[in-house]
Design an enzyme around this catalytic site. Structure first.
Site, PDB file in Angstrom:
ATOM      1  N   ASN A  65      40.088  -4.668  34.967  1.00 10.87           N
ATOM      2  CA  ASN A  65      38.999  -4.034  34.222  1.00 10.87           C
ATOM      3  C   ASN A  65      39.207  -2.525  34.111  1.00 10.87           C
ATOM      4  O   ASN A  65      39.029  -1.931  33.043  1.00 10.87           O
ATOM      5  CB  ASN A  65      37.657  -4.299  34.923  1.00 10.87           C
ATOM      6  CG  ASN A  65      37.156  -5.713  34.729  1.00 10.87           C
ATOM      7  OD1 ASN A  65      37.683  -6.467  33.918  1.00 10.87           O
ATOM      8  ND2 ASN A  65      36.134  -6.078  35.482  1.00 10.87           N
ATOM      9  N   HIS A 451      32.969 -11.468  14.679  1.00 12.25           N
ATOM     10  CA  HIS A 451      32.794 -11.829  16.087  1.00 12.25           C
ATOM     11  C   HIS A 451      31.966 -13.097  16.244  1.00 12.25           C
ATOM     12  O   HIS A 451      31.880 -13.664  17.335  1.00 12.25           O
ATOM     13  CB  HIS A 451      32.124 -10.652  16.821  1.00 12.25           C
ATOM     14  CG  HIS A 451      32.127 -10.753  18.306  1.00 12.25           C
ATOM     15  ND1 HIS A 451      30.977 -10.915  19.041  1.00 12.25           N
ATOM     16  CD2 HIS A 451      33.137 -10.713  19.206  1.00 12.25           C
ATOM     17  CE1 HIS A 451      31.263 -10.959  20.323  1.00 12.25           C
ATOM     18  NE2 HIS A 451      32.569 -10.850  20.460  1.00 12.25           N
ATOM     19  N   TYR A 484      33.621 -18.847  31.982  1.00 13.03           N
ATOM     20  CA  TYR A 484      32.538 -18.109  31.332  1.00 13.03           C
ATOM     21  C   TYR A 484      31.352 -19.050  31.129  1.00 13.03           C
ATOM     22  O   TYR A 484      31.527 -20.184  30.678  1.00 13.03           O
ATOM     23  CB  TYR A 484      32.968 -17.590  29.953  1.00 13.03           C
ATOM     24  CG  TYR A 484      33.904 -16.404  29.944  1.00 13.03           C
ATOM     25  CD1 TYR A 484      34.714 -16.109  31.033  1.00 13.03           C
ATOM     26  CD2 TYR A 484      34.000 -15.587  28.826  1.00 13.03           C
ATOM     27  CE1 TYR A 484      35.581 -15.028  31.002  1.00 13.03           C
ATOM     28  CE2 TYR A 484      34.876 -14.496  28.785  1.00 13.03           C
ATOM     29  CZ  TYR A 484      35.667 -14.233  29.880  1.00 13.03           C
ATOM     30  OH  TYR A 484      36.521 -13.173  29.841  1.00 13.03           O
ATOM     31  N   HIS A 608      28.081 -14.938  30.313  1.00 15.66           N
ATOM     32  CA  HIS A 608      28.545 -14.469  29.007  1.00 15.66           C
ATOM     33  C   HIS A 608      27.615 -14.830  27.854  1.00 15.66           C
ATOM     34  O   HIS A 608      27.714 -14.262  26.768  1.00 15.66           O
ATOM     35  CB  HIS A 608      29.947 -15.046  28.741  1.00 15.66           C
ATOM     36  CG  HIS A 608      30.662 -14.452  27.581  1.00 15.66           C
ATOM     37  ND1 HIS A 608      30.787 -15.088  26.354  1.00 15.66           N
ATOM     38  CD2 HIS A 608      31.287 -13.258  27.434  1.00 15.66           C
ATOM     39  CE1 HIS A 608      31.471 -14.330  25.525  1.00 15.66           C
ATOM     40  NE2 HIS A 608      31.787 -13.214  26.143  1.00 15.66           N
TER      41      HIS A 608
END
Length: 725
Positions: A65, A451, A484, A608
């Site tokens: 990250n 997206h 996720y 998520h």
């Protein structure tokens, strides 16, 4: 205090004047909030409730990250500073002020990573897993094992290495992004002439070598290079050697005149590998002369230089997690396949036609999404498939289904997003494979990312065509779908099918949608629709009715939406937000956000899904609440620069599962939750007498929507949540 009406709809890019005067009182800094999130990830590496190798995994994630943060966010701010761009953040800081605060916090985070790794390394050794450095090889290994390592080095590593002399005739070579190398100071034995050499480690080479044997002993390749330096440099005495690592600016900018998007991105990816050095990591204790040379050659005036006595490139520690030690990992979990679809003999279309279905990943398998696409590819009655692809990963299951459909003569359209950061190269590969098979590949808008995660299948049924849709809050990515938490929603509602068709036409042909009945899209109308929903709750509160908002997402940054939430709080709306990562809203501030609570959940799975609920005149949860799933976080980029969707959930069973189960469980969780304080700090919730772990709950309780008759009569615990209880 509410924001003046004339600036109520400003976004991050045009908000400088307001931010400079009042921003710091109303917003947390975006970048520092992200660092606080990564701090929470790192804290899980210290959590004794997790198995040891899972704690190493959390440490590795915090390292990966942080790398990406420097390569993109810090690089962007540095670019603004270098180009003297006068743009302030929402909290009123210049790029230089932000960089100073970021570097201070990032250095503290790196120091914490170093400390955590020392502790984990000791605990690993106590459980039979050793990570050896160049100085401890002889101490921990037998003579025979050292001989094996030396032979392995000669045969498997030495042929790949290319030592390079550094002198006026041999300038410093280029090092690619995330490049790792060892620099040596040597003296030639024959004439005592000094020489400096560089050994770069190829990125394709595994970072660790495991010594054969029952006890796991790992040696990093750079440690082997230092230990066996005499084999690399015969005839020289080694005076000193030290490791270093490079991170480069990795963001890609779209040029308006880029006519061929594929060619542009192929070239841009190559340029990214050569971007400006943004961070130089040095092994602490490096001889001063070597450190000075590296700073001069790589650091320049724009790079941030850090020294670490720990392992460089913490993200690579995930290789150790692969060790076959189930006793040191989370218990294996096998996701369920929805019983509802099994009851229809595995016929996805028949099951969806009978009733909308929601699938809750990773507790229910992503295989159901693949089954939906595979059935569409093989069904002779299916005439068309339309699919968005943002991140599909390296596994070709989704791609193969689309290729099979095209080869079967169906009309197949794939919207491939080339601007999906760090997946651009893989997406170009998939796009080429799809085009070769006859799929109509579209790259969407030049200035916007697509997206939204939507599949649309048109099927001939008798004399009519029926549209089946899948809407996801996550990506069509078989690997991330295992870790996720996301929502997959399947429907044959003709209204949603019509809206989905208009969305695809918008992306592929720039045809403006008209009269969309249920789906909202950004950048068209998603933010205005969201603002209206918040306004409705404000009106309810002012009218003396119960008023409440629950929202779950990854990040909350958008100033206009934050201001509207502040207005709602002051009107008496009870607001509970579950924000895993960045949150620029300040909760619990008197006269600003007293009725807003923010929590972050960090645990076994990565939260998520994007889910939003509005009380609609009653306390939450209730059957009449307005409930939505979405692909969007509440950020300027999602509202203004991306194609996203927002979909209302109208089916009663699906509504109950998402609101009364998924959202309530998130709010009840007290074993993996952190509460955001008004000063920006996060405090871990204490389970007390009623511990609740939402991940454990969903691993042990089948969903409502996909249960089917086979599980009828098997009770699911009734969850209830009331604020303050």
């Amino acid at each position: 205090m509410t924001r003046p009406a004339h600036i109520a709809h400003l976004t991050e890019d045009d908000d400088d004047q307001f931010a400079a005067s009042e921003g710091s009182e109303r917003y947390f800094n975006r970048e520092l909030s992200w660092l606080a999130f990564n701090r929470r990830v790192l804290e899980e590496a210290c959590n004794p409730a997790h198995p040891l190798l899972e704690r190493v995994r959390f440490l590795s994630i915090s390292g990966s990250n942080l790398d990406e943060f420097f390569m993109v966010r810090v690089a962007g701010l540095k670019g603004q500073q270098v180009q003297e761009v006068d743009r302030r953040s929402a909290d009123g800081l210049t790029s230089g002020q932000q960089l100073a605060a970021i570097v201070a916090e990032a250095d503290a985070l790196i120091e914490s990573q170093r400390s955590v790794w020392r502790d984990l390394r000791r605990q690993l050794s106590e459980t039979g897993i050793d990570v050896l450095g160049s100085r401890t090889i002889e101490e921990f290994l037998t003579t025979q094992e050292v001989a094996w390592l030396q032979n392995h080095f000669r045969e498997q590593i030495f042929p790949i290495l290319t030592p390079q002399a550094l002198d006026p005739a041999h300038p410093f070579p280029f090092m690619s992004n995330k490049g790792l190398a060892v620099m040596f100071d040597l003296v030639r034995i024959s004439d005592e002439a000094p020489i400096r050499e560089l050994v770069m480690l190829p990125s394709q080479m595994p970072r660790f070598v495991r010594v054969p044997g029952e006890r796991a002993r790992f040696v990093a390749v750079e440690s082997l290079v230092k230990h066996f330096a005499p084999l690399i440099f015969p005839g020289y005495n080694v005076l000193g050697g030290a490791e270093f690592r490079v991170l480069r600016d990795s963001d890609l900018e779209i040029e308006d005149e880029a006519e061929d998007l594929v060619r542009y991105f192929a070239n841009a990816i190559k340029r990214r590998r050569r971007g400006r050095v943004i961070r130089l990591e040095l092994e602490s204790g490096m001889p001063p002369a070597l450190g000075a040379a590296l700073r001069e050659e790589l650091g320049g005036e724009h790079a941030f230089v850090t020294e670490s006595g720990a392992f460089l490139g913490v993200g690579d520690l995930d290789a150790i997690v692969d060790e076959d030690r189930p006793d040191l990992k989370f218990p294996a979990y096998a996701p369920r396949f929805p019983e509802r679809i099994r009851e229809f003999g595995g016929d996805c279309f028949a099951a969806i036609k009978a009733k909308d279905i929601v699938v809750h990943h990773p507790y229910e398998t992503f295989e159901v999404v693949l089954a939906f696409l595979k059935q569409a590819a093989n069904d002779p009655d299916v005439v068309a498939i339309k699919q968005t692809l943002y991140r599909a990963g390296k596994q070709p299951a989704v791609i193969n289904a689309l290729i099979a459909a095209a080869e079967a003569g169906k009309s197949v359209t794939a919207v491939v997003e080339l601007k999906a950061r760090f997946d651009e190269e893989q997406n170009i590969v998939w796009a080429s494979a799809l085009e070769r098979a006859g799929v109509q590949v579209v790259y969407g808008f030049m200035e916007w990312k697509t997206h939204a995660k939507i599949s649309m299948v048109v099927r001939r049924e008798g004399s009519v065509y029926r549209t089946y849709c899948h809407f996801g809050t996550g990506n069509y990515h078989p690997i991330t779908a295992k870790i996720y938490t996301d929502i997959s929603f399947f429907t044959a509602d003709p209204r949603i099918g019509q809206d989905a068709a208009q969305m695809f036409n918008y992306i592929t042909g720039y045809v403006e949608p008209e009269g969309m009945e249920l789906v909202s899209l950004s950048p068209r109308d998603l933010r205005p629709r969201l603002v209206r929903l918040i306004d409705d709750e404000i009106a309810n509160a002012k009218g003396g009715k119960p008023a409440a908002i629950w929202a779950k997402m990854n990040s909350l940054v958008d100033p206009a939406v934050i201001e509207k939430l502040y207005e709602a709080s002051n009107a008496g709306v009870e607001i509970d937000l579950i924000i895993r990562g960045i949150c620029c809203l300040k909760p619990g501030v008197p006269d600003l956000s007293e009725n807003i609570r923010v929590k972050s959940i960090i645990g076994r799975f990565l939260e998520h899904s994007r889910i939003w609920a509005f009380g609609n005149g009653q306390a939450l949860p209730n059957d009449d609440a307005k409930l939505f799933i979405s692909s969007a976080d509440w950020m300027p980029r999602n509202f203004d620069r991306r194609v996203e969707y927002m979909l209302p959930i109208l089916n009663r069973t699906v509504h109950d599962q998402i609101l009364d189960q998924v959202m309530v469980a998130n709010l009840l969780d007290n074993e993996q939750s952190w509460d955001l304080q008004a000063d920006g700090s996060y405090v871990r919730e204490q389970p007390g007498e009623r511990p609740f772990n939402l991940h454990r709950y969903f691993m042990t309780n089948p969903s409502l929507s996909g249960r089917g008759a086979a599980l009828k009569g098997k009770s699911v615990p009734k969850l209830s949540f009331r604020r303050g209880h």
